[in-house]
Scaffold this motif. Structure first.
Motif, short mmCIF file in Angstrom:
data_model
loop_
_atom_site.label_atom_id
_atom_site.label_comp_id
_atom_site.label_asym_id
_atom_site.label_seq_id
_atom_site.Cartn_x
_atom_site.Cartn_y
_atom_site.Cartn_z
N PRO A 172 1.09 -1.46 -0.30
CA PRO A 172 0.30 -0.40 -0.44
C PRO A 172 0.98 1.14 0.25
O PRO A 172 1.91 1.02 0.12
N VAL A 173 0.35 2.44 -0.36
CA VAL A 173 1.11 4.02 -0.57
C VAL A 173 1.29 4.11 0.79
O VAL A 173 2.00 4.64 1.22
N ALA A 174 0.13 3.94 1.96
CA ALA A 174 0.13 4.45 3.39
C ALA A 174 1.07 3.87 3.88
O ALA A 174 2.50 4.13 4.55
N ALA A 175 1.98 2.30 3.57
CA ALA A 175 3.06 1.70 3.98
C ALA A 175 4.11 2.54 3.21
O ALA A 175 4.91 3.05 4.41
N LEU A 176 4.59 2.97 1.93
CA LEU A 176 5.28 3.35 1.77
C LEU A 176 5.71 5.15 2.53
O LEU A 176 6.67 5.02 2.60
N GLU A 177 4.86 6.06 2.43
CA GLU A 177 4.68 7.33 3.61
C GLU A 177 4.93 6.84 4.53
O GLU A 177 6.00 8.06 5.04
N GLN A 178 4.70 6.02 4.97
CA GLN A 178 5.44 5.06 6.64
C GLN A 178 6.73 5.49 6.26
O GLN A 178 7.73 5.82 8.25
N GLY A 179 7.00 4.40 6.36
CA GLY A 179 8.83 3.93 5.22
C GLY A 179 9.38 5.39 5.77
O GLY A 179 10.34 5.79 6.13
N LEU A 180 8.97 6.10 4.32
CA LEU A 180 9.50 7.85 4.39
C LEU A 180 9.85 7.93 5.75
O LEU A 180 10.23 9.11 5.56
N GLU A 181 8.75 8.31 6.23
CA GLU A 181 8.49 9.30 7.19
C GLU A 181 9.40 8.82 8.66
O GLU A 181 10.11 9.90 8.93
N THR A 182 9.96 7.68 8.12
CA THR A 182 10.59 6.97 9.45
C THR A 182 12.10 7.73 8.83
O THR A 182 12.93 7.95 9.55
N ILE A 183 11.88 7.37 7.31
CA ILE A 183 13.83 7.73 7.06
C ILE A 183 14.12 9.00 7.06
O ILE A 183 15.05 9.47 7.52
N GLN A 184 12.77 10.16 7.28
CA GLN A 184 13.09 11.34 7.60
C GLN A 184 13.61 11.88 8.93
O GLN A 184 13.71 12.41 9.17
N SER A 185 13.37 11.04 9.28
CA SER A 185 13.48 11.43 11.33
C SER A 185 15.26 10.52 10.88
O SER A 185 15.43 11.07 12.56
N PHE A 186 15.99 9.88 10.23
CA PHE A 186 17.12 9.63 10.52
C PHE A 186 18.09 11.03 10.00
O PHE A 186 17.76 11.80 9.37
N GLU A 187 19.65 10.36 10.38
CA GLU A 187 20.80 11.26 9.94
C GLU A 187 20.84 11.14 8.77
O GLU A 187 21.09 10.11 8.08
N PRO A 188 21.66 12.03 7.92
CA PRO A 188 21.32 13.48 8.02
C PRO A 188 19.92 14.06 8.33
O PRO A 188 19.32 13.81 7.49
N THR A 189 19.76 15.52 8.68
CA THR A 189 18.63 15.71 9.40
C THR A 189 17.98 16.51 7.26
O THR A 189 19.33 17.06 7.20
#
Length: 495
Positions: A186-203
């Motif tokens: 699902p697209v929602a799963a990808l968006e959730q994964g992307l949100e997690t990646i966007q919390s990684f370093e580097p900001t």
């Protein structure tokens, strides 16, 4: 007129491109590092070829010359190609060369040029760039390590697929809807994964555009209020310098707008670049130029140019051991190829030294005084001066770098078009004109228009049109007077 068969004799001349001729042309256009790889391949194929050890090399130092040359004039590359591979087994060992100049520097030379180590100026050892590049973790490895520490199962798989599509600057280059169809998630799963990646370093990593990248960093800094959000959403207005409209949209005064702009300047628009991407490739010069007592000393970089020799003792040993005609024919072919290769390499060295010497002679003012004294020069001028074909000079200067006190330059850098000068009708190099334009803009207190730059250049005896100034300015990545005025205004408000 009777029709019938008859036999006629006709005489004609033609140049046949034999494999040896093609090889000679190819070698001339290669850099020293490419030649090193080519020689390594030839060593594997030909048992009669070998490389000289350090104890076998004749590391002679360049000597100062008064312009005379007691050694016989070597054959040119053109004559080598025209001869078509006449077998001459005599080695033409070229380790160094010197070019004299009546107005040259009096600096002495202690042995060789002393620059073969490429360790940096002042004789100090420079950093090991390859080791530094290898020690840096790539952006993908860094993100995968963070994902592995907090995700598992399908979430880790999704994060891995997204990370693979993040470029070296840190931006996600993928359409989530299309990726959803490819992976069957699902697209929602990808968006959730992307949100997690966007919390990684580097900001700021994992953003899909500049606005999202800056917004992530603003949230991390706890500065993402409604005013900052509107500013980030309207970066096009900020680029145009339309501060009045931005202030009305963000509902802030001059002081708050200056603070917000200063905050944006502290953010990293390409967060992924701080991690190692492709390995750093250091430019290794092919030619060294250093001041000598009566001119300039020129030397090939032998550190990256192996000296190839023919193992004749092995040839005689194999000749005596081999009885069948096929083995002898193969051995004779190896000897012929080895002779041709050594001769072609030596002729290549002579040609590069000869071309480089003439370039240094023509551009002596550049090496003494800097880029503002670079003169216009063409390949044909060099070819006519050293009695070679223009295509030979082009190949000899292709992919070759020259190291001198002023830095490392590609040989093609010294070939530039000319701009008419009012000084005794002499022409000035386009690079010299660019240098003057850059200096005028860097020193400007009041922003100079292109028309004003033309007037100031005419005071320096450069007869140049306004469109040419604009073309050179854009080639150097310098904005127009309007753009520079807006940048200065923004910088003053942010200060």
């Amino acid at each position: 007129m009777a029709l019938g068969p008859r036999l006629d004799l006709r005489q004609s001349q033609s140049l046949v491109m034999t494999p040896q001729l093609q090889q000679a042309i190819k070698l001339l256009a290669l850099s020293n590092l490419e030649i090193e790889g080519f020689i390594a391949e030839e060593l594997e194929k030909n048992p009669l070829l070998d490389t000289a050890g350090e104890e076998q090399r004749d590391d002679g130092a360049p000597t100062d010359s008064d312009g005379s040359n007691d050694s016989p004039e070597p054959a040119t590359a053109d004559s080598l190609l025209q001869n078509g591979g006449a077998e001459n087994e005599a080695r033409l060992d070229i380790e160094d060369s010197a070019l004299s100049d009546d107005t040259g520097s009096d600096a002495g030379m202690d042995g060789a040029l002393g620059m073969a180590n490429i360790q940096g100026s002042g004789g100090e050892a420079g950093p090991e760039l390859d080791l530094l590049a290898e020690s840096d973790m790539s952006l993908h490895d860094h993100l995968l390590a963070q994902a592995g520490s907090c995700l598992s199962g399908q979430d880790l798989m999704i994060a891995g697929q997204l990370i693979e599509r993040i470029d070296e600057t840190g931006y996600l280059r993928a359409d989530l809807l299309r990726l959803s169809r490819q992976l069957g998630v699902p697209v929602a799963a990808l968006e959730q994964g992307l949100e997690t990646i966007q919390s990684f370093e580097p900001t700021g990593v994992g953003a899909r555009d500049l606005s999202e990248c800056l917004a992530i960093q603003a949230r991390e800094s706890d500065r993402y209020d409604p005013a900052m959000a509107r500013l980030i959403d309207n970066l096009d207005l900020l680029a145009r310098g339309d501060l009045g409209r931005l202030k009305r949209m963000c509902r802030v005064d001059d002081e708050d707008m200056a603070d917000m702009i200063a905050e944006l300047r502290d953010y990293d628009p390409k967060p992924g670049c701080q991690y190692g991407g492709d390995p750093i490739q250091a430019v290794v010069p092919d030619i060294f130029v250093a001041p000598a007592k009566r001119g300039w000393a020129i030397e090939l970089n032998n550190a990256t140019l192996p000296k190839v020799i023919i193992n004749r003792s092995y040839y005689h040993e194999m000749s005596e051991a081999g009885n069948d005609a096929q083995s002898k024919a193969w051995l004779n072919e190896c000897m012929a190829n080895a002779n041709w290769l050594t001769k072609a390499l030596d002729q290549r060295a002579r040609t590069i030294i000869k071309v480089s010497s003439e370039v240094v002679k023509r551009q002596a003012d550049f090496f003494r005084k800097g880029v503002t004294h670079l003169k216009p020069l063409t390949l044909r001028e060099i070819a006519d001066a050293i009695d070679m074909h223009e295509s030979t000079v082009s190949r000899a200067t292709s992919n070759k770098y020259l190291s001198c006190d002023r830095g490392i330059f590609e040989l093609k850098y010294f070939f530039t078009s000319g701009i008419k000068s009012g000084e005794e009708g002499e022409a000035a190099s386009s690079e010299a004109v660019k240098s003057h334009i850059r200096a005028l803009i860097e020193a400007e207190d009041k922003i100079l228009s292109d028309d004003k730059l033309v007037a100031l250049l005419k005071e320096k005896n450069f007869d140049i049109a306004r469109r040419t100034v604009a073309k050179y300015r854009e080639a150097m990545g310098i904005g127009s007077s309007v753009e520079r005025r807006r940048q200065k205004k923004l910088a003053n408000r942010a200060a």
